[in-house]
Enzyme design. Structure first.
Site, PDB file in Angstrom:
ATOM      1  N   GLY A  46      32.117  35.565  33.063  1.00 37.07           N
ATOM      2  CA  GLY A  46      31.986  37.018  32.974  1.00 37.07           C
ATOM      3  C   GLY A  46      30.524  37.335  32.792  1.00 37.07           C
ATOM      4  O   GLY A  46      29.708  36.899  33.588  1.00 37.07           O
ATOM      5  N   GLU A  47      30.205  38.014  31.724  1.00 31.11           N
ATOM      6  CA  GLU A  47      28.805  38.329  31.408  1.00 31.11           C
ATOM      7  C   GLU A  47      28.515  37.867  29.981  1.00 31.11           C
ATOM      8  O   GLU A  47      29.033  38.444  29.023  1.00 31.11           O
ATOM      9  CB  GLU A  47      28.581  39.840  31.522  1.00 31.11           C
ATOM     10  N   SER A  48      27.678  36.843  29.867  1.00 31.32           N
ATOM     11  CA  SER A  48      27.461  36.259  28.544  1.00 31.32           C
ATOM     12  C   SER A  48      26.853  37.267  27.560  1.00 31.32           C
ATOM     13  O   SER A  48      27.218  37.275  26.380  1.00 31.32           O
ATOM     14  CB  SER A  48      26.578  35.018  28.666  1.00 31.32           C
ATOM     15  N   CYS A  77      31.104  28.963  33.281  1.00 32.51           N
ATOM     16  CA  CYS A  77      30.087  29.917  33.722  1.00 32.51           C
ATOM     17  C   CYS A  77      29.481  30.668  32.520  1.00 32.51           C
ATOM     18  O   CYS A  77      28.778  30.047  31.737  1.00 32.51           O
ATOM     19  CB  CYS A  77      30.659  30.845  34.794  1.00 32.51           C
ATOM     20  N   ARG A 104      19.897  31.566  33.158  1.00 27.89           N
ATOM     21  CA  ARG A 104      20.942  32.448  33.683  1.00 27.89           C
ATOM     22  C   ARG A 104      20.610  32.903  35.102  1.00 27.89           C
ATOM     23  O   ARG A 104      19.471  33.159  35.415  1.00 27.89           O
ATOM     24  CB  ARG A 104      21.100  33.672  32.794  1.00 27.89           C
ATOM     25  N   ILE A 132      29.746  31.632  40.903  1.00 25.66           N
ATOM     26  CA  ILE A 132      29.428  33.064  40.966  1.00 25.66           C
ATOM     27  C   ILE A 132      28.281  33.340  39.996  1.00 25.66           C
ATOM     28  O   ILE A 132      28.459  33.269  38.776  1.00 25.66           O
ATOM     29  CB  ILE A 132      30.657  33.930  40.587  1.00 25.66           C
ATOM     30  N   HIS A 168      33.810  28.092  38.360  1.00 23.21           N
ATOM     31  CA  HIS A 168      35.059  28.717  37.909  1.00 23.21           C
ATOM     32  C   HIS A 168      36.292  27.945  38.393  1.00 23.21           C
ATOM     33  O   HIS A 168      36.848  28.283  39.447  1.00 23.21           O
ATOM     34  CB  HIS A 168      35.152  30.147  38.471  1.00 23.21           C
ATOM     35  N   GLU A 170      39.175  28.237  37.280  1.00 22.39           N
ATOM     36  CA  GLU A 170      40.345  29.126  37.156  1.00 22.39           C
ATOM     37  C   GLU A 170      40.523  30.016  38.379  1.00 22.39           C
ATOM     38  O   GLU A 170      41.541  30.691  38.508  1.00 22.39           O
ATOM     39  CB  GLU A 170      40.219  29.976  35.871  1.00 22.39           C
TER      40      GLU A 170
END
Ligand code: GLN
Length: 185
Positions: A46-48, A77, A104, A132, A168, A170
């Protein structure tokens, strides 16, 4: 066995679904009390930065305490960024726990998302991986075992019961990486 998925933001459902397909009981974790009787935790992509802001306070402290105590965790990720001991441009780690340094979004815009097949130690030579805006591993400490590389760069690694992947798993139908993590617990 019960495995939590940190549910603040990002690809939460996809990890829950993968664990469910393996027959593992799961719980989405958003509060400190949700850690009760868990055996492991997945930190999704997602967004860390967003995740670290949403976790401010007690949850962040509890996550730090667990990672320092060797609680089984798998970061994918953004989750890998949360667990890295060093993040380029930041003085402190977010949680820390695995002795790697990451940068990042280092793959650049043109190639920022791609799919490939990886050789993963202990899993197979044909593991599909979706990248991604992936973090880039710039240093791997001596007690970290690199399990997969892409173009020479570490993309999956393990230290004790902590597992990280810059991609990812998943987002594919392949359950082998989730099964590997469950096997570590
Ligand atoms: N670039 C994102 C971050 O810095 C990670 C991207 C992802 O998890 N797909 O948190």
């Amino acid at each position: 066995m019960k495995v939590g998925v940190l549910g603040l933001q990002g690809a939460v459902r996809e990890h829950v679904r993968a664990l469910g397909r393996l027959g593992v009981e799961t719980r989405v974790v958003k509060t400190v009390s949700a850690f009760d009787s868990l055996d492991g935790l997945i930190l999704p992509g997602g967004e860390s930065t967003t995740m670290s802001l949403l976790a401010q306070g007690g949850l962040l402290e509890e996550l730090r305490r667990l990672s320092a105590a060797g609680f089984p965790m798998f970061g994918t990720c953004a989750g890998m960024i949360l667990l890295a001991n060093e993040i380029a441009g930041r003085k402190e780690p977010i949680l820390g726990g695995i002795d790697i340094a990451v940068a990042r979004n280092a793959s650049g815009r043109q190639v920022d998302s791609f799919e490939t097949v990886l050789e993963v130690e202990g899993i197979g030579s044909d593991v599909p991986a979706v990248f991604i805006r992936a973090p880039y591993v710039t240093r791997v400490g001596p007690s970290v075992r690199v399990l997969a590389r892409h173009q020479g760069v570490a993309v999956m690694a393990r230290q004790g019961k902590m597992l990280v992947a810059s991609f990812h798993p998943e987002l594919t139908e392949d359950l082998r990486i989730h099964r590997y993590f469950v096997g570590m617990i």
